[in-house]
Each structure stands twice: as structure tokens, then as C-alpha cells.
Design an enzyme around this catalytic site. Structure first.
Site, PDB file in Angstrom:
ATOM      1  N   GLY A 132       4.989   1.322   2.678  1.00 42.07           N
ATOM      2  CA  GLY A 132       5.297   2.300   1.600  1.00 42.07           C
ATOM      3  C   GLY A 132       5.367   2.425   0.016  1.00 42.07           C
ATOM      4  N   LYS A 203       0.370  -7.105   7.237  1.00 38.31           N
ATOM      5  CA  LYS A 203       1.536  -6.933   6.391  1.00 38.31           C
ATOM      6  C   LYS A 203       2.330  -7.891   5.755  1.00 38.31           C
ATOM      7  CE  LYS A 203       1.923  -1.982   6.996  1.00 38.31           C
ATOM      8  NZ  LYS A 203       2.795  -0.649   7.931  1.00 38.31           N
TER       9      LYS A 203
HETATM   10  N1  HSE Z   1       1.491   3.296  11.411  1.00 43.65           N
HETATM   11  C1  HSE Z   1       1.922   2.205  10.043  1.00 43.65           C
HETATM   12  C2  HSE Z   1       3.462   2.256  10.390  1.00 43.65           C
HETATM   13  C3  HSE Z   1       1.769   2.360   8.870  1.00 43.65           C
HETATM   14  O1  HSE Z   1       3.305   2.804  11.606  1.00 43.65           O
HETATM   15  O2  HSE Z   1       3.965   1.731   9.342  1.00 43.65           O
HETATM   16  C4  HSE Z   1       1.945   2.224   7.692  1.00 43.65           C
HETATM   17  O3  HSE Z   1       1.632   1.703   7.507  1.00 43.65           O
END
Ligand code: HSE
Length: 425
Positions: A132, A203
Site C-alpha cells: 500500500g 506480492k
Molecule cells: N487484500 C489486500 C490485503 C489488499 O488484505 O492486504 C491490499 O493488497
């Protein structure tokens, strides 16, 4: 002054955040960076939004944005693989650079995307795809350019961290905590991506590629989710001095690179054990800068929009020749070790029938596979009942652990499915 003429694809949660941030902070960004952000068109299939958007900006036709000769920069915030992939490739072919938050797209189609960007001399920026608002991509690519990364241990799925934190603090079950995470809007549209560890695997695939300079393949990243974690595991881990966290790990070991996502027992005094709620944290171990901890909001409208706008400015600067363009992405393939060849400590929870000699039977199987026990807890040892038996091990080979658990699961004293979790010190 450098000016970006922007086409935005997707006015959902993150898209709305970007739209709002550009409107509110445009002048501030320009005064600080000399970059003017001009939103030319927005494509979204919906017609109604919870805020006013000038009709002249809106279209339902994403392709008209991709073909608009005025636009030089496309922000892709549709998410998922299709049609995001086709849109990004078309943007490159039409001479536009791309900013995206799409971790699934980069992890699963990175090679094609970077090859196409390079072919057309375009750039792609993706700070918002991991963590984020945390500037981890920029740190790995630029700030730590003189370092060899040795390992990354990270909490990069806010939904899972929220669920595990709630289970631990409020002693509630997984399903109750998941509902709360969904109500708070942390989870992906398909929450399976979160709870099965896939979002975190996307990620860590991106981080592994940046950390080790070669393209990691998503399909080589082992991912285990948290749906099988029970409140009792959290309580037993606590008795041994650990918390359970969904960790995404990439680390250099003597014979290669390990990359995996797994619920993990982490010592309570470890930095990552104390990252609660929906927060993300990324612990990077490097040769020059030592250990670095990046902590913050890994999801949500405002933090993610902040990363997108940061990318827009970085893109403008690289276009003006201030910094080397970031089109060139890690070349070659990162060789990731298979999960069965890793070495780890383990937590086992067996539900066993209370009968003399049970512990001896289990430890004899473990001994046969060279798995050494370091700790045992056995609860409510009552004749005739089924009781949990918890064992921690010294470092053992995953392959041996899998074989041993398969044999143990066949023993007549075992009731229900055994729990196997890894421990990171
Ligand atoms: N669903 C993801 C999380 C949102 O819970 O981290 C951000 O990539």
C-alpha cells in the site's frame, strides 16, 4: 514544468482515492516536484459514483482512453489479470507509460509486461502493488541499490494479519474474524486470494524479483493460507512464547533462494510478532544497511493512492531524464528451491486418543525420520478422551516431516487432521 496527461482505468475504491488525491493535492504536488498531474479521461463501466465526477471526464470505453492521443500516462486500477493485461499491453503499444497497483498482473504476467514495455520503450511503475503506502519498491530499486539483500520477512496481507490478530486478542474463531475483516473492507473482492495466501504470494513474487535481480515466477512460490489455523493453535503457540503470523519470506540460503508464504510461529519478542491489526511490515536484511523495517498501512484507499501519485511523479522525472528509466526489469529467472527441500523448525498439533505409550509411538516415528523434538505440551490427559498433543521440533527437513506426518496420521491413536506449522526464529 513537466506535465502528465493521465487516463485512469477503474474508478473503484483505489481509483476514487487517486481521483480525490489528485484533486485535493495537485497544487502541493506541483509545487514540491515541478510535475503537473492532469487527469484527462476516466474509464469505468459504472455510471453512478458516491461523489461528483464531471461527465466530460467519464467514459465506459477503456479502449478510447488507450487510443486517446492526448494521454501519455495510463493508471491501471482495474485489478485482476483480464482485461488489465490487454489494456496495459495496448497502452505500451500506443506509446503510453503505465502506473499500476495490480500485484496479480505483475506476479503472473511480469515477463510479458516488462518485455513489451522494453520493446516499445515504455515504463511501468508499480509502487502501490506491494505494501500500500509503504515505499518498499522504490527502496529496493533505488535506496538499497548498493546492497545485497539477504532476506525479506514480511507481513503483506492486511486481511490475514487482521484475522490472526483478532483471533489472538479476542479469542474468536477464524470465520468470525474473517467476517469482521470483510466488513471493514480489507479483503479482496474474492477473499480466497487473501486467506489462501495467494495475494501475499503475488506480492512476495514481486519483492523477490527486485531483491535478487532475477524474475521470480509466481508458480514457484509455495503458498499456504490461514483457514486451517484454530484458536487452540494460537493459544498453544502463545504458551511456547510465539505468535502466529502469515509471513511471506524470501531468503538466500547456501544452496539457492527460498520463497514462500505460510502461517508461521514467530517469537513474541520479534518485531514482526508485534505488527497487529491490518498493518503490513517488511523486514529487509541487507549486507550494507543491515536490518530495515518498513511498517504501515498495506491496503486501503488513501495509502494506496499515495503510492500511485508518488509513482506519477517518479515517472515524470524519469521521462525528463532526471533519473534512469525503470523499464529494465530483472533479467533471467530466479531459481527458487522447492518447498520439500527446505530446513525449518516445526510445530505439530496431533489430536490423540489418551492411552499409555502414545507419545512414545509418535516420537518413534519422528525419530525414524531424524526429527528431533525440542518441546512438548499435552493437555487434559484423561483416560478415554481425545486430547491435543503439541510438539515443537529442532530444525528438520520438510520432506522428512511430510513423510513422518503421513505415517503418524495412519496410527490408530490419531483422531482428525494433524496441524503442521513452521517456526521462524
Ligand atoms: N487484500 C489486500 C490485503 C489488499 O488484505 O492486504 C491490499 O493488497
Amino acid at each position: 514544468m513537466q506535465s502528465l496527461k493521465i487516463g485512469l482505468l477503474g474508478l473503484g475504491n483505489i481509483g476514487s482515492g487517486v481521483y480525490s488525491l489528485i484533486r485535493r493535492k495537485r497544487n502541493l504536488v506541483t509545487s514540491r516536484s515541478g510535475v503537473s498531474l492532469e487527469l484527462v479521461r476516466i474509464a469505468d463501466k459504472r455510471t453512478k459514483f458516491p461523489f461528483a465526477v464531471p461527465k466530460t471526464l467519464l467514459t465506459k470505453d477503456a479502449r478510447s482512453v488507450l487510443r486517446d492521443p492526448q494521454i501519455d500516462t495510463v493508471i491501471e486500477l482495474i485489478g485482476g489479470i483480464h482485461p488489465a493485461l490487454e489494456f496495459v499491453l495496448e497502452a505500451f503499444r500506443n506509446g503510453k507509460d503505465v502506473v499500476t497497483a495490480n500485484k496479480a498482473l505483475l506476479a503472473e504476467c511480469g515477463e510479458q509486461i516488462f518485455r513489451t514495455a522494453e520493446k516499445y520503450g515504455r515504463q511501468i511503475f508499480f509502487e502501490a502493488s506491494v505494501g500500500g503506502g509503504i515505499p518498499i519498491i522504490q527502496a529496493l530499486r533505488e535506496g538499497l541499490v548498493s546492497n545485497q539483500v539477504q532476506s525479506i520477512h514480511s507481513i503483506i496481507n492486511g486481511t490475514c494479519n487482521f484475522i490472526l490478530s483478532e483471533m489472538s486478542e479476542r479469542h474468536i474463531d477464524f470465520n468470525v474474524a474473517l467476517k469482521q475483516a470483510q466488513a471493514k473492507g480489507y479483503a479482496e473482492a474474492n477473499p480466497k486470494l487473501d486467506i489462501e495466501g495467494i495475494d501475499a504470494a503475488h506480492k512476495i513474487t514481486i519483492l523477490a524479483s527486485l531483491a535478487f535481480g532475477k524474475l521470480a515466477r509466481f508458480q514457484d512460490v509455495y503458498a499456504e493460507g490461514i483457514a486451517q489455523i484454530r484458536s487452540e493453535d494460537i493459544a498453544f503457540a502463545d504458551e511456547f512464547g510465539y505468535r502466529i503470523k502469515l509471513l511471506a519470506i524470501v531468503k538466500k540460503v547456501t544452496d539457492g533462494v527460498e520463497t514462500r508464504v505460510q502461517p508461521t510461529l514467530v517469537p513474541k519478542n520479534h518485531l514482526l510478532a508485534n505488527v497487529g491489526g491490518s498493518f503490513n511490515a517488511i523486514l529487509v536484511r541487507t549486507d550494507e544497511a543491515g536490518d530495515l523495517l518498513f511498517y504501515g498501512r498495506g491496503a486501503g484507499q488513501k495509502p494506496t493512492a499515495s503510492a500511485v501519485v508518488g509513482d506519477l511523479v517518479a515517472l515524470a522525472k524519469s521521462r525528463s531524464g532526471e533519473v534512469k528509466p525503470r523499464t529494465s526489469f530483472p533479467k533471467g529467472r530466479l531459481k527458487i528451491k522447492g518447498i520439500s527441500s527446505i530446513l525449518s523448525r516445526y510445530y505439530f498439533r496431533f489430536h490423540v486418543v489418551d492411552r499409555p505409550g502414545v507419545l512414545a509411538q509418535i516420537s518413534s516415528v519422528l525419530g525414524k525420520y531424524q526429527i528431533s523434538i525440542s518441546d512438548v505440551i499435552q493437555k487434559e490427559w484423561r483416560v478415554g478422551s481425545v486430547v491435543p498433543l503439541i510438539l515443537l521440533t529442532h530444525a528438520a527437513h520438510e520432506e522428512a516431516v511430510r513423510k513422518a506426518v503421513k505415517v503418524i496420521d495412519q496410527l490408530s491413536i490419531i483422531r482428525g487432521k494433524s496441524q503442521v506449522l513452521r517456526i521462524e526464529e
